[in-house]
Design a protein around this motif. Sequence first.
Motif, PDB file in Angstrom:
ATOM      1  N   PRO A 113      -3.104   8.738  -1.700  1.00  0.00           N
ATOM      2  CA  PRO A 113      -4.302   7.896  -2.470  1.00  0.00           C
ATOM      3  C   PRO A 113      -3.908   7.679  -4.150  1.00  0.00           C
ATOM      4  O   PRO A 113      -4.571   6.571  -4.362  1.00  0.00           O
ATOM      5  N   ASP A 114      -3.638   8.431  -4.274  1.00  0.00           N
ATOM      6  CA  ASP A 114      -3.748   8.152  -6.511  1.00  0.00           C
ATOM      7  C   ASP A 114      -2.007   6.940  -6.855  1.00  0.00           C
ATOM      8  O   ASP A 114      -2.044   6.234  -7.286  1.00  0.00           O
TER       9      ASP A 114
ATOM     10  N   TRP B  10      -2.089  -4.550  -0.914  1.00  0.00           N
ATOM     11  CA  TRP B  10      -3.051  -5.469  -1.886  1.00  0.00           C
ATOM     12  C   TRP B  10      -2.940  -6.548  -2.098  1.00  0.00           C
ATOM     13  O   TRP B  10      -1.529  -6.893  -2.098  1.00  0.00           O
TER      14      TRP B  10
ATOM     15  N   ALA C 151      -3.786  -0.936  -9.032  1.00  0.00           N
ATOM     16  CA  ALA C 151      -4.234  -1.226 -10.876  1.00  0.00           C
ATOM     17  C   ALA C 151      -3.294  -1.883 -11.322  1.00  0.00           C
ATOM     18  O   ALA C 151      -3.547  -3.344 -12.464  1.00  0.00           O
TER      19      ALA C 151
ATOM     20  N   ASP D 153      -1.107   5.173  -4.432  1.00  0.00           N
ATOM     21  CA  ASP D 153      -1.790   4.223  -3.832  1.00  0.00           C
ATOM     22  C   ASP D 153      -2.245   2.871  -5.076  1.00  0.00           C
ATOM     23  O   ASP D 153      -2.956   1.598  -5.058  1.00  0.00           O
ATOM     24  N   ARG D 154      -3.811   4.158  -5.693  1.00  0.00           N
ATOM     25  CA  ARG D 154      -4.723   2.810  -6.447  1.00  0.00           C
ATOM     26  C   ARG D 154      -3.671   2.514  -8.156  1.00  0.00           C
ATOM     27  O   ARG D 154      -4.077   1.543  -8.249  1.00  0.00           O
TER      28      ARG D 154
ATOM     29  N   ARG E 196       0.924  -1.257   0.193  1.00  0.00           N
ATOM     30  CA  ARG E 196      -0.414  -0.354  -0.203  1.00  0.00           C
ATOM     31  C   ARG E 196       0.610   1.498   0.029  1.00  0.00           C
ATOM     32  O   ARG E 196       2.144   0.933   0.661  1.00  0.00           O
TER      33      ARG E 196
ATOM     34  N   ARG F 265      -7.846  -5.388   0.049  1.00  0.00           N
ATOM     35  CA  ARG F 265      -6.487  -4.340   0.801  1.00  0.00           C
ATOM     36  C   ARG F 265      -6.735  -5.095   1.687  1.00  0.00           C
ATOM     37  O   ARG F 265      -7.576  -5.381   2.531  1.00  0.00           O
TER      38      ARG F 265
END
Length: 365
Positions: free
Chosen positions: A189-190, A242, A197, A192-193, A185, A237
């Motif tokens: 936030p960006d 993840w 992906a 992390d996403r 992780r 997660r």
Amino acid sequence: MDGFLLSRPDRTLRTTGTRERFDNTDAAADALASARTDVVVGALPFDPAARAALTAPETVSWTPGPWHPETTPPLPRVRIEREIPSAAVHVERVRGLIERLRRGELDKVVAARAVQLAADEPISPETLAARMVTRHAAANGFALDLTAAGPGYVGHTLVGASPEILLSRRGRTVTCRPLAGSAPRRADPDADRAEGAELLASSKNLAEHAFVVEWIRDILGPLCVDLDVPVAPELTRTGELWHLASPIRGELRDPSVGSLELATLLHPTPAVCGTPTARALDAIRELEGDRRFYGGAVGWCDGVGDGDWIVAIRCAEIDADGTTALAWAGGGIVAASDPETELDETTTKLGTLLGALGVDAREPA
């Protein structure tokens, strides 16, 4: 610790006392079949040839939701005393395994390492379990006495908070949710996403996950009238990682096949061992020795065969006097693995348990 605890998001099982102990699944299954006990609780070791730690408890209680103890006393100061093996040796082991994978000796193997912990005062297993459940509410928290496994385990306890369900059985319905393939992780936030992906698109991690799903399909397929296996995994997660996960559901042909028997058949999956299983087990025994109950399964089975079995990861074994513990973490190795990345993954996974003790997983021994 006198008893067994399994805290799941939907309900919590607690037992006290011991009416009978079993160091193998056949003896435990016989106790259930003969109605000497209504439920068996405990743990299966990582190595199927080793002794189990199963008991028929004196009292059993269920409460809704995860475990919420009335108080959570402070834990003693804990430090990392030794790495088993050192980080450098682990990297070299992984590098050697990759060579074997590329030669076609194995398709996948899980490489694990441990840290030995020393505490100033005894670590309470229940307090550590409470801390882990509080920090990881969606995980499956557990604490249990390992005495039934015999010499070398008397008074020892296994404590952890696992994100992975080996299987659940309710009536004819059996469900699994294997995890294989992971990524750290990120605080942003960006980022992390994007990490999640990237994991979902990773050919290396998708291949690692597929080995586990196919193993479960091969075991459960003949036992089920219908087995629903997703075409592709989904993202899930924890606070640290993840994971790729595949929810699997089947309807048993024979309702007499209980959760304890299913756990014995499924365990150890390629998620904690590797494939082909026999070769992966041999490689692990050769390089690591005895994993004890790390990578095993913790759970329960009742007289009608219902039960839950959780993969024993994100855990530690605490010795009888409570001042020494071993915590493990591992990662799946395939031909495309990178040794340094695999080392970092084990460090991240160790953080689930060490964080509850207030220990930095990157702290040098």
